[in-house]
Design an enzyme around this catalytic site. Structure first.
Site, PDB file in Angstrom:
ATOM      1  N   CYS A  99     -33.397-100.184 -62.208  1.00 44.43           N
ATOM      2  CA  CYS A  99     -32.299-100.158 -61.229  1.00 44.43           C
ATOM      3  C   CYS A  99     -31.000-100.325 -61.990  1.00 44.43           C
ATOM      4  CB  CYS A  99     -32.477-101.283 -60.214  1.00 44.43           C
ATOM      5  SG  CYS A  99     -31.170-101.326 -58.973  1.00 44.43           S
ATOM      6  N   LEU A 100     -30.020 -99.478 -61.664  1.00 45.48           N
ATOM      7  CA  LEU A 100     -28.725 -99.566 -62.361  1.00 45.48           C
ATOM      8  C   LEU A 100     -28.004-100.868 -62.025  1.00 45.48           C
ATOM      9  CD1 LEU A 100     -27.605 -95.852 -61.849  1.00 45.48           C
ATOM     10  CD2 LEU A 100     -28.604 -96.894 -63.903  1.00 45.48           C
TER      11      LEU A 100
ATOM     12  N   HIS B 229     -36.701 -96.446 -52.943  1.00 50.25           N
ATOM     13  CA  HIS B 229     -35.894 -97.430 -53.682  1.00 50.25           C
ATOM     14  C   HIS B 229     -34.440 -97.393 -53.172  1.00 50.25           C
ATOM     15  CE1 HIS B 229     -34.694 -99.357 -57.717  1.00 50.25           C
ATOM     16  NE2 HIS B 229     -33.537 -98.943 -57.229  1.00 50.25           N
ATOM     17  N   GLU B 230     -33.892 -96.179 -53.040  1.00 50.20           N
ATOM     18  CA  GLU B 230     -32.482 -96.058 -52.618  1.00 50.20           C
ATOM     19  C   GLU B 230     -32.315 -96.449 -51.148  1.00 50.20           C
ATOM     20  OE1 GLU B 230     -30.582 -95.851 -54.997  1.00 50.20           O
ATOM     21  OE2 GLU B 230     -31.928 -95.009 -56.496  1.00 50.20           O
TER      22      GLU B 230
ATOM     23  N   GLY C  83     -30.894 -91.953 -59.440  1.00 53.92           N
ATOM     24  CA  GLY C  83     -30.534 -92.168 -58.042  1.00 53.92           C
ATOM     25  C   GLY C  83     -29.403 -93.173 -57.954  1.00 53.92           C
TER      26      GLY C  83
ATOM     27  N   GLN D  61     -24.512 -99.692 -53.861  1.00 52.89           N
ATOM     28  CA  GLN D  61     -24.364-100.117 -55.265  1.00 52.89           C
ATOM     29  C   GLN D  61     -22.936 -99.936 -55.785  1.00 52.89           C
ATOM     30  OE1 GLN D  61     -28.011 -97.667 -56.319  1.00 52.89           O
ATOM     31  NE2 GLN D  61     -28.152 -99.299 -57.847  1.00 52.89           N
TER      32      GLN D  61
ATOM     33  N   HIS E 251     -31.891-100.078 -50.865  1.00 47.48           N
ATOM     34  CA  HIS E 251     -30.515-100.529 -51.153  1.00 47.48           C
ATOM     35  C   HIS E 251     -29.659-100.485 -49.881  1.00 47.48           C
ATOM     36  CE1 HIS E 251     -30.297-101.253 -55.443  1.00 47.48           C
ATOM     37  NE2 HIS E 251     -30.756-100.059 -55.760  1.00 47.48           N
TER      38      HIS E 251
HETATM   39  O1  K1U Z   1     -31.031 -97.228 -57.694  1.00 49.19           O
HETATM   40  C1  K1U Z   1     -30.775 -97.215 -58.874  1.00 49.19           C
HETATM   41  O2  K1U Z   1     -30.254 -98.174 -59.393  1.00 49.19           O
HETATM   42  C2  K1U Z   1     -31.116 -96.013 -59.732  1.00 49.19           C
HETATM   43  C3  K1U Z   1     -32.476 -96.098 -60.371  1.00 49.19           C
HETATM   44  C4  K1U Z   1     -33.426 -95.259 -59.549  1.00 49.19           C
HETATM   45  C5  K1U Z   1     -34.895 -95.462 -59.755  1.00 49.19           C
HETATM   46  C6  K1U Z   1     -35.474 -95.392 -61.007  1.00 49.19           C
HETATM   47  C7  K1U Z   1     -36.837 -95.562 -61.170  1.00 49.19           C
HETATM   48  C8  K1U Z   1     -37.627 -95.787 -60.078  1.00 49.19           C
HETATM   49  C9  K1U Z   1     -37.047 -95.881 -58.848  1.00 49.19           C
HETATM   50  C10 K1U Z   1     -35.685 -95.698 -58.679  1.00 49.19           C
HETATM   51  C11 K1U Z   1     -32.365 -95.573 -61.810  1.00 49.19           C
HETATM   52  O3  K1U Z   1     -31.998 -94.470 -62.010  1.00 49.19           O
HETATM   53  S1  K1U Z   1     -32.783 -96.642 -63.098  1.00 49.19           S
HETATM   54  C12 K1U Z   1     -32.587 -95.643 -64.558  1.00 49.19           C
HETATM   55  C13 K1U Z   1     -33.672 -94.640 -64.737  1.00 49.19           C
HETATM   56  O4  K1U Z   1     -34.714 -94.731 -64.109  1.00 49.19           O
HETATM   57  C14 K1U Z   1     -33.504 -93.526 -65.692  1.00 49.19           C
HETATM   58  C15 K1U Z   1     -32.428 -93.441 -66.519  1.00 49.19           C
HETATM   59  C16 K1U Z   1     -32.297 -92.372 -67.400  1.00 49.19           C
HETATM   60  C17 K1U Z   1     -33.246 -91.405 -67.444  1.00 49.19           C
HETATM   61  C18 K1U Z   1     -34.348 -91.476 -66.644  1.00 49.19           C
HETATM   62  C19 K1U Z   1     -34.487 -92.534 -65.756  1.00 49.19           C
HETATM   63 ZN    ZN Z   2     -31.546 -99.543 -57.598  1.00 48.41          ZN
END
Ligand code: K1U
Ligand code: ZN
Length: 167
Positions: free
Chosen positions: A91-92, A133-134, A46, A51, A137
Site C-alpha cells: 500500500c502506498l 483494496h482500493e 492503484g 489516500q 480505502h
Molecule cells: O492502494 C494503494 O496504496 C496502491 C497499492 C495497490 C495494491 C497493491 C498490491 C495489492 C493490492 C493493492 C500499490 O500499488 S502498492 C505498490 C505495488 O504494488 C507495486 C508497485 C510497483 C510495481 C508493481 C506493484
Molecule cells: Zn492502499
C-alpha cells in the site's frame, strides 16, 4: 496535471468515509488525471482518492505491465463475489510493508466511468484484489486492518521506529 501528496498510515484522515460523486464533471476528471499521475510516479498499481485526502468515491487502477490499462472507477459497488484468493499486498500509504490478505477471487462491479456512464466490470486475480483494496480505502479501511492484532501492532511499531529514525 499535478502530483498529489499521499497520506501515510496511521494518519486519521485515512479513516474518513468517501462520499459518492454527485455529477461526473471537469473537476472529477482533473482529480482522476492527477491521481493517475501520482499513482504512476509512486509507482503503484492503484490509488483511492482517500489516500490523497479527497473524500470522494474515485479510484484509479492500472495492473498492466506497460501502463496501457488505466481504469477509473467512480461510485463503484460490488454486486457479485465468489471464491477466495490470497495475495501479498502492499500500500502506498503503508510503505515498505507487504502482507498476505485473503479476498474474493472474482467480483462483478458496477461503476461510473469518466463520461458519467454506468459500466460493469468483471474482475479476477490481481485486478479483483486491487479493486477490493482500493474500495476498502473509500470506506476508511487500510489493508493492515485484515491482519491479526499481533501483526498490526508489529507494523505500528515498525512504522513508529522508521518515523523516529527519519526525524
Ligand atoms: O492502494 C494503494 O496504496 C496502491 C497499492 C495497490 C495494491 C497493491 C498490491 C495489492 C493490492 C493493492 C500499490 O500499488 S502498492 C505498490 C505495488 O504494488 C507495486 C508497485 C510497483 C510495481 C508493481 C506493484
Ligand atoms: Zn492502499
Amino acid at each position: 496535471m499535478a502530483l498529489l501528496p499521499i497520506l501515510k498510515f496511521p494518519d486519521p484522515r485515512l479513516r474518513k468515509k468517501a462520499s459518492p460523486v454527485q455529477s461526473v464533471d471537469e473537476s472529477t476528471r482533473r482529480l482522476a488525471a492527477d491521481m493517475a499521475e501520482t499513482m504512476y510516479a509512486a509507482p503503484g498499481i492503484g490509488l483511492a482518492a482517500t489516500q490523497v485526502d479527497v473524500h470522494k468515491q474515485v479510484i484509479v487502477i492500472d495492473v498492466s505491465e506497460d501502463k496501457t490499462g488505466l481504469i477509473t472507477l467512480i461510485n463503484p459497488r460490488i454486486v457479485e463475489r465468489d471464491g477466495e484468493q490470497v495475495y501479498e499486498e502492499g500500500c502506498l500509504s503503508v510503505p515498505g510493508i507487504y502482507e498476505k490478505v485473503t479476498r474474493s477471487e472474482h467480483i462483478r462491479v458496477i461503476t461510473l466511468s469518466l463520461d458519467g456512464a454506468e459500466h460493469e466490470i468483471e474482475a479476477h486475480g490481481l485486478l479483483a484484489v486491487c479493486i477490493q483494496h482500493e474500495m476498502d480505502h473509500l470506506q476508511g479501511k487500510v489493508f493492515v486492518d485484515h491482519l491479526s492484532q499481533l501483526k498490526q501492532s508489529r507494523i505500528k511499531n515498525r512504522i513508529a521506529k522508521q518515523a523516529r529514525e527519519s526525524a
